[in-house]
Design a protein around this motif. Structure first.
Motif, short mmCIF file in Angstrom:
data_model
loop_
_atom_site.label_atom_id
_atom_site.label_comp_id
_atom_site.label_asym_id
_atom_site.label_seq_id
_atom_site.Cartn_x
_atom_site.Cartn_y
_atom_site.Cartn_z
N LEU A 31 35.19 41.47 53.62
CA LEU A 31 34.59 41.55 52.28
C LEU A 31 35.65 42.04 51.31
N ARG A 32 35.90 41.26 50.26
CA ARG A 32 36.90 41.65 49.25
C ARG A 32 36.19 41.90 47.94
N ALA A 33 36.33 43.12 47.42
CA ALA A 33 35.70 43.50 46.16
C ALA A 33 36.53 42.98 45.00
N ALA A 34 35.94 43.01 43.81
CA ALA A 34 36.62 42.54 42.60
C ALA A 34 37.88 43.37 42.31
N ASP A 35 37.86 44.65 42.70
CA ASP A 35 39.02 45.51 42.44
C ASP A 35 40.11 45.38 43.52
N GLY A 36 39.89 44.48 44.48
CA GLY A 36 40.89 44.21 45.50
C GLY A 36 40.70 44.97 46.80
N LYS A 37 39.76 45.89 46.85
CA LYS A 37 39.53 46.64 48.09
C LYS A 37 38.95 45.71 49.15
N VAL A 38 39.46 45.84 50.37
CA VAL A 38 39.04 44.98 51.47
C VAL A 38 38.35 45.82 52.52
N THR A 39 37.22 45.32 52.99
CA THR A 39 36.48 45.95 54.08
C THR A 39 36.34 44.93 55.20
N ARG A 40 36.68 45.34 56.42
CA ARG A 40 36.57 44.44 57.56
C ARG A 40 35.68 45.08 58.62
N ARG A 41 34.84 44.26 59.22
CA ARG A 41 33.97 44.69 60.30
C ARG A 41 33.92 43.61 61.37
N VAL A 42 33.87 44.02 62.62
CA VAL A 42 33.69 43.10 63.73
C VAL A 42 32.21 43.11 64.08
N LEU A 43 31.62 41.93 64.18
CA LEU A 43 30.23 41.78 64.60
C LEU A 43 30.24 41.02 65.91
N THR A 44 29.53 41.56 66.89
CA THR A 44 29.50 40.96 68.22
C THR A 44 28.57 39.75 68.26
N TYR A 45 28.68 38.99 69.31
CA TYR A 45 27.81 37.83 69.53
C TYR A 45 26.34 38.28 69.53
N THR A 46 26.06 39.39 70.21
CA THR A 46 24.70 39.91 70.30
C THR A 46 24.16 40.29 68.92
N GLN A 47 24.98 40.94 68.10
CA GLN A 47 24.55 41.32 66.75
C GLN A 47 24.23 40.09 65.91
N LEU A 48 24.98 39.04 66.09
CA LEU A 48 24.78 37.83 65.30
C LEU A 48 23.56 37.04 65.72
N HIS A 49 23.15 37.19 66.97
CA HIS A 49 22.05 36.37 67.49
C HIS A 49 20.77 37.14 67.74
N SER A 50 20.70 38.37 67.27
CA SER A 50 19.49 39.16 67.33
C SER A 50 19.15 39.59 65.91
N ALA A 51 17.98 39.19 65.42
CA ALA A 51 17.60 39.50 64.04
C ALA A 51 17.60 41.00 63.78
N GLU A 52 17.11 41.77 64.74
CA GLU A 52 17.04 43.22 64.56
C GLU A 52 18.44 43.83 64.50
N GLN A 53 19.32 43.43 65.42
CA GLN A 53 20.67 43.98 65.43
C GLN A 53 21.48 43.52 64.21
N LEU A 54 21.25 42.30 63.76
CA LEU A 54 21.94 41.83 62.56
C LEU A 54 21.49 42.64 61.35
N SER A 55 20.20 42.93 61.28
CA SER A 55 19.68 43.75 60.19
C SER A 55 20.30 45.14 60.21
N TRP A 56 20.42 45.72 61.39
CA TRP A 56 21.04 47.05 61.51
C TRP A 56 22.51 46.99 61.10
N ALA A 57 23.22 45.96 61.50
CA ALA A 57 24.64 45.82 61.15
C ALA A 57 24.81 45.69 59.64
N ILE A 58 23.95 44.90 59.01
CA ILE A 58 24.02 44.73 57.55
C ILE A 58 23.73 46.06 56.86
N SER A 59 22.75 46.80 57.34
CA SER A 59 22.43 48.11 56.77
C SER A 59 23.62 49.07 56.91
N ALA A 60 24.28 49.05 58.05
CA ALA A 60 25.44 49.92 58.27
C ALA A 60 26.59 49.54 57.34
#
Length: 90
Positions: A31-60
Motif C-alpha cells: 500500500l503506497r500513500a499519497a505522501d509516499g509512505k509504503v506499507t507491506r504485509r504478507v497474507l497467507t493462502y488461508t487468510q485469502l481464502h477464509s472470509a473470517e480470516q481475511l476480515s481480521w487481516a483487513i482490520s489489522a
C-alpha cells in the motif's frame, strides 16, 4: 487486475495497491500513500481464502495504518516535563 487486488483497492481507496504472488499461495500486499509512505504485509493462502480470516487481516492492516498516521510524541519531549516530589502524609 485480479479479484484479490480489486478487493484491496475497494477496501483501501486512499492508497495505491499492488499485490505480488508468493510461492506458498499467499500474496505480498503493498500500500503506497499519497505522501509516499509504503506499507507491506504478507497474507497467507488461508487468510485469502477464509472470509473470517481475511476480515481480521483487513482490520489489522487498518489498525496499523491508523497507528502510523498518528505521530507519537518524541521521548525527549516527554522527559522534559517538570518533576517534583510527591507529598508525604504522616
Amino acid at each position: 487486475m485480479n479479484l484479490i487486488q480489486e478487493k484491496f483497492v475497494s477496501v483501501f481507496p486512499a492508497y495505491q495497491v499492488a499485490t505480488q504472488s508468493r510461492p506458498d499461495g499467499g500474496i505480498l500486499l503493498t500500500l503506497r500513500a499519497a505522501d509516499g509512505k509504503v506499507t507491506r504485509r504478507v497474507l497467507t493462502y488461508t487468510q485469502l481464502h477464509s472470509a473470517e480470516q481475511l476480515s481480521w487481516a483487513i482490520s489489522a492492516i487498518r489498525r496499523d495504518l491508523a497507528e502510523q498516521a498518528s505521530e507519537l510524541p518524541v521521548i525527549s519531549m516527554l522527559q522534559s516535563q517538570q518533576r517534583f516530589a510527591l507529598p508525604t502524609y504522616r
